[in-house]
Enzyme design. Sequence first.
Site, PDB file in Angstrom:
ATOM      1  CE  LYS A 125     -16.504 -22.540 -42.953  1.00  0.00           C
ATOM      2  NZ  LYS A 125     -16.847 -21.163 -42.912  1.00  0.00           N
ATOM      3  NE  ARG A 160     -13.711 -15.154 -47.826  1.00  0.00           N
ATOM      4  CZ  ARG A 160     -13.027 -14.866 -46.581  1.00  0.00           C
ATOM      5  NH1 ARG A 160     -12.479 -13.678 -46.511  1.00  0.00           N
ATOM      6  NH2 ARG A 160     -13.119 -15.534 -45.778  1.00  0.00           N
ATOM      7  NE  ARG A 163     -15.261 -21.844 -49.483  1.00  0.00           N
ATOM      8  CZ  ARG A 163     -14.678 -21.708 -48.559  1.00  0.00           C
ATOM      9  NH1 ARG A 163     -13.995 -22.939 -48.051  1.00  0.00           N
ATOM     10  NH2 ARG A 163     -14.375 -20.924 -47.829  1.00  0.00           N
ATOM     11  NE  ARG A 191      -8.222 -16.096 -44.628  1.00  0.00           N
ATOM     12  CZ  ARG A 191      -9.132 -17.071 -44.277  1.00  0.00           C
ATOM     13  NH1 ARG A 191      -9.287 -17.883 -43.530  1.00  0.00           N
ATOM     14  NH2 ARG A 191      -9.957 -16.957 -45.397  1.00  0.00           N
ATOM     15  NE  ARG A 228     -10.341 -15.326 -40.478  1.00  0.00           N
ATOM     16  CZ  ARG A 228     -11.419 -16.025 -41.274  1.00  0.00           C
ATOM     17  NH1 ARG A 228     -11.893 -17.083 -40.804  1.00  0.00           N
ATOM     18  NH2 ARG A 228     -11.636 -15.729 -42.414  1.00  0.00           N
TER      19      ARG A 228
END
Length: 223
Positions: A19, A176, A94, A165, A132
């Site tokens: 996204k 998550r 969300r 992160r 990531r």
Amino acid sequence: MTQARRTFLVMLGVPGAGKGTQARLLEEALGIPQISTGDLFRYNLKNQTELGLLAKSYMDRGELVPDEVTILMVQDRIQREDCQKGAIFDGFPRNLVQAVALDQMTAGDGGIRRVLMFNLDDDEAMRRITGRRTCPVCGTVYHVDYNPPKVEGRCDLEGAELVQRDDDKPETVKTRLYVYYKQTSPLVGYYFAKGLLTEIDGTQPIDEVQAQLLAVVQSEPVA
Ligand code: ADP
Ligand code: ADP
């Protein structure tokens, strides 16, 4: 003079679906800003604001930050000058409470223009998230294997050392993903029923996803 209808787009999909990567590319192509609630929380955290410190406790656990503060933050953000042509929402809404709030915020512009749903399975999402890396200066997102920087560990634009992160560790990612299925996935039905949903094959390479997205968005009638 009547003002043109603003273009509000929503990016939906599991964490790691692409996204943010696509929202940034679309921002350049369409000239409307990406609004990433995750980035806004991280910005607040970096600046040690009250909101940032509150958000941290939820983000560290992989849970959603309470709706009230999240919605107020978005309301404030879309009133800024750069949103006069619209915005691309990444990571918001969300859950259904946030979706209804967004409907109200965008009602004056005829509502959300389109919702882009990125399909990706959990195993691939996990690989994407754990690989990531982000530039702490400009926020550009890389992947150690799928989208590596030119020089290992360094941002192509800033030369800064890339960071992982805190919430991109496997244990937090599992929570998550669970939170996504429990709280966010009902939005797929919500937007489908409104005739706003377009599904995108998120497994394709970044440039192919982008081409598909642009084709969808540019086929939308502009009021
Ligand atoms: P990802 O890009 O991997 O989906 P985000 O950067 O969007 O992750 O979100 C990171 C964290 O920030 C979430 O796990 C959650 O704690 C918080 N967050 C982001 N957006 C929202 C939101 N709309 N509502 C509540 N919490 C949010
Ligand atoms: P999200 O915002 O949905 O959490 P990101 O855009 O941050 O997802 O992408 C998650 C990771 O996957 C990043 O490391 C990014 O570089 C990588 N990525 C994004 N899109 C693709 C793609 N189409 N193919 C392979 N890797 C991708």
